[in-house]
Design a protein around this motif. Structure first.
Motif, short mmCIF file in Angstrom:
data_model
loop_
_atom_site.label_atom_id
_atom_site.label_comp_id
_atom_site.label_asym_id
_atom_site.label_seq_id
_atom_site.Cartn_x
_atom_site.Cartn_y
_atom_site.Cartn_z
N VAL A 327 0.36 21.98 0.93
CA VAL A 327 -0.86 21.81 1.70
C VAL A 327 -0.58 20.92 2.91
N PHE A 328 -0.47 21.56 4.09
CA PHE A 328 -0.18 20.85 5.33
C PHE A 328 -0.44 21.81 6.48
N ALA A 329 -1.06 21.43 7.59
CA ALA A 329 -1.45 20.09 8.00
C ALA A 329 -2.68 19.61 7.24
N ILE A 330 -2.92 18.31 7.29
CA ILE A 330 -4.01 17.70 6.55
C ILE A 330 -4.81 16.79 7.46
N PRO A 331 -6.06 16.49 7.12
CA PRO A 331 -6.87 15.60 7.96
C PRO A 331 -6.25 14.21 8.07
N ASP A 332 -6.64 13.49 9.12
CA ASP A 332 -6.09 12.16 9.36
C ASP A 332 -6.35 11.21 8.19
N GLU A 333 -7.45 11.40 7.49
CA GLU A 333 -7.79 10.51 6.38
C GLU A 333 -7.00 10.82 5.11
N ALA A 334 -6.38 11.98 5.04
CA ALA A 334 -5.78 12.43 3.79
C ALA A 334 -4.56 11.62 3.34
N PRO A 335 -3.62 11.20 4.23
CA PRO A 335 -2.48 10.45 3.74
C PRO A 335 -2.86 9.19 2.97
N ALA A 336 -3.86 8.45 3.45
CA ALA A 336 -4.30 7.25 2.73
C ALA A 336 -4.91 7.62 1.39
N GLU A 337 -5.63 8.75 1.33
CA GLU A 337 -6.21 9.19 0.06
C GLU A 337 -5.12 9.62 -0.91
N ILE A 338 -4.08 10.27 -0.40
CA ILE A 338 -2.95 10.66 -1.25
C ILE A 338 -2.30 9.42 -1.85
N ALA A 339 -2.09 8.41 -1.03
CA ALA A 339 -1.47 7.17 -1.51
C ALA A 339 -2.37 6.48 -2.53
N ARG A 340 -3.66 6.42 -2.26
CA ARG A 340 -4.59 5.81 -3.19
C ARG A 340 -4.56 6.52 -4.54
N ALA A 341 -4.59 7.85 -4.49
CA ALA A 341 -4.58 8.63 -5.72
C ALA A 341 -3.27 8.44 -6.49
N MET A 342 -2.16 8.39 -5.77
CA MET A 342 -0.87 8.21 -6.44
C MET A 342 -0.79 6.84 -7.10
N ALA A 343 -1.20 5.80 -6.40
CA ALA A 343 -1.17 4.45 -6.97
C ALA A 343 -2.07 4.37 -8.20
N SER A 344 -3.25 4.98 -8.12
CA SER A 344 -4.17 4.97 -9.24
C SER A 344 -3.58 5.73 -10.43
N ARG A 345 -2.97 6.87 -10.15
CA ARG A 345 -2.38 7.67 -11.23
C ARG A 345 -1.28 6.90 -11.95
N LEU A 346 -0.43 6.21 -11.19
CA LEU A 346 0.66 5.46 -11.80
C LEU A 346 0.13 4.26 -12.60
N ARG A 347 -0.94 3.62 -12.11
CA ARG A 347 -1.52 2.51 -12.88
C ARG A 347 -2.07 3.01 -14.21
N ARG A 348 -2.77 4.16 -14.17
CA ARG A 348 -3.32 4.70 -15.41
C ARG A 348 -2.20 5.09 -16.39
N SER A 349 -1.13 5.64 -15.85
CA SER A 349 -0.02 6.02 -16.71
C SER A 349 0.62 4.80 -17.34
N ALA A 350 0.76 3.72 -16.56
CA ALA A 350 1.35 2.49 -17.08
C ALA A 350 0.49 1.88 -18.18
N MET A 351 -0.84 1.97 -18.05
CA MET A 351 -1.74 1.42 -19.05
C MET A 351 -1.67 2.18 -20.38
N GLN A 352 -1.25 3.44 -20.31
CA GLN A 352 -1.18 4.25 -21.51
C GLN A 352 0.12 4.03 -22.27
N LEU A 353 1.08 3.35 -21.64
CA LEU A 353 2.37 3.11 -22.31
C LEU A 353 2.27 1.99 -23.34
#
Length: 353
Positions: A327-353
């Motif tokens: 999925v590319f090109a993407i809106p200007d706001e999307a890279p920050a949302e991708i980063a936010r979602a990735m950080a959140s996903r990794l935090r949730r995964s870490a909490m499940q360990l």
């Protein structure tokens, strides 16, 4: 000692030289690299090609998460090698987005058939065999008029055709007008049997063809709704020319699409579509396809055409494709949302360990 930050690899297709010289700054994904770094994640490039797939596998097994931008078809190359590689990485405990199994649910044209019952759906048929296609297409064209046929996997308009019956001389085989959505395609008139024979390759390797009615409001444009997991992160509106028949006297030059105009998620013209996507259609899709929330891709998009206005005169929307693989090109706001979602996903995964 302070723990090191999670490592994120971004995968895209390229040759050995591209792999050797890749940096977070010298590619089209540089904004995503920047935003991932801004939320405290370590990033690295992982240029892929079948020629050095083993090197990529070794690299991906050493990171914490993988973001992938590789088309299903690219100059004759497919994801036949890449997808098993990514499954192996995921089975080793790394987060992969989008996971190949999720792509096979969301990012193929069959999703249009499997979700035809929800609010974005229309009268959608599915042909799983060449024999069924041969038997059914002519009666459907006679009864329903112009249809849009779509092979299950593809990109860039490859394997998407507008097909309609045209006048045939008495005693001659049925003729059809055909226009492919691929850039540069021009209308042609061929025997129906010839067109069906061309499509037989679509059924190889358990492939299929999806059949939808042609949408008369196609000239009003296509709306690309960009999603990060279950949240809308922007829109793109484009006056597309794929499947639009050139007017008489336009010569042999194919029509050219207009620019894709990007809009933020808050754009008022798409407020109703945003609400539908977040509150109704995405949850209903997840239920229909048996996709868990944690499996939703970090970035994906749904392409809509305008349907007929409803009883109150409001726009309706018809899903014509979901893009997940690249999925590319993407809106200007999307890279920050991708980063936010990735950080959140990794935090949730870490909490499940």
């Amino acid at each position: 000692m302070k723990n090191s930050p999670p490592r994120i690899a971004i995968v895209w297709r390229g040759d050995r030289e591209a792999r050797r010289t890749a940096t977070p700054q010298n590619n089209r994904y540089h904004r995503i690299f920047e935003e991932l770094a801004a939320v405290g994640l370590a990033t690295e490039s992982a240029v892929f090609d079948e020629e050095f797939a083993d090197d990529v596998l070794e690299q991906l097994l050493a990171v914490d998460a993988v973001l992938v931008w590789v088309n299903p078809l690219d100059n004759g190359k497919t994801r036949r090698i890449l997808d098993p590689l990514l499954r192996q990485v995921a089975e080793a405990g790394r987060f992969v987005s989008a996971h190949p199994d999720v792509i096979l649910k969301m990012g193929v044209k069959e999703v249009l058939y499997e979700t035809r019952h929800i609010g974005w759906g229309v009268d959608t048929r599915l042909y799983r065999t060449a024999a069924e296609f041969r038997e059914t297409l002519l009666p459907t064209l006679r009864a329903e008029g112009a249809r849009v046929l779509k092979r299950n996997r593809g990109n860039g308009g490859q394997g998407i055709w507008k097909v309609e019956l045209v006048g045939s001389p008495p005693g001659r085989s049925s003729m059809v007008g055909v226009l492919e959505a691929r850039s540069g395609s021009m209308p042609e008139t061929v025997a129906l049997a010839e067109f069906i024979a061309r499509c037989e390759a679509c059924f190889e390797d358990n492939g299929c063809i999806v059949d939808q009615p042609f949408q008369p409001r196609l000239p009003d444009g296509m709306i690309r709704c960009y999603m990060s997991e279950g949240r809308v992160v922007g829109f793109g509106h484009q006056l597309i020319k794929a499947l639009v028949t050139p007017p008489p006297g336009s010569g042999s030059q194919p029509l050219q699409p207009g620019p894709r105009i990007m809009h933020p998620a808050s754009a008022e013209p798409f407020r109703a579509l945003k609400q539908k996507m977040e509150e109704e259609w995405t949850p209903e899709m997840m239920s229909a396809l048996n996709i868990e929330e944690l499996a939703l891709p970090i970035i994906w998009d749904a392409d809509f055409l305008y349907g007929p206005p409803d009883a109150s005169g409001n726009d309706t929307y018809v899903l014509c494709e979901i893009n997940v693989s690249s999925v590319f090109a993407i809106p200007d706001e999307a890279p920050a949302e991708i980063a936010r979602a990735m950080a959140s996903r990794l935090r949730r995964s870490a909490m499940q360990l």
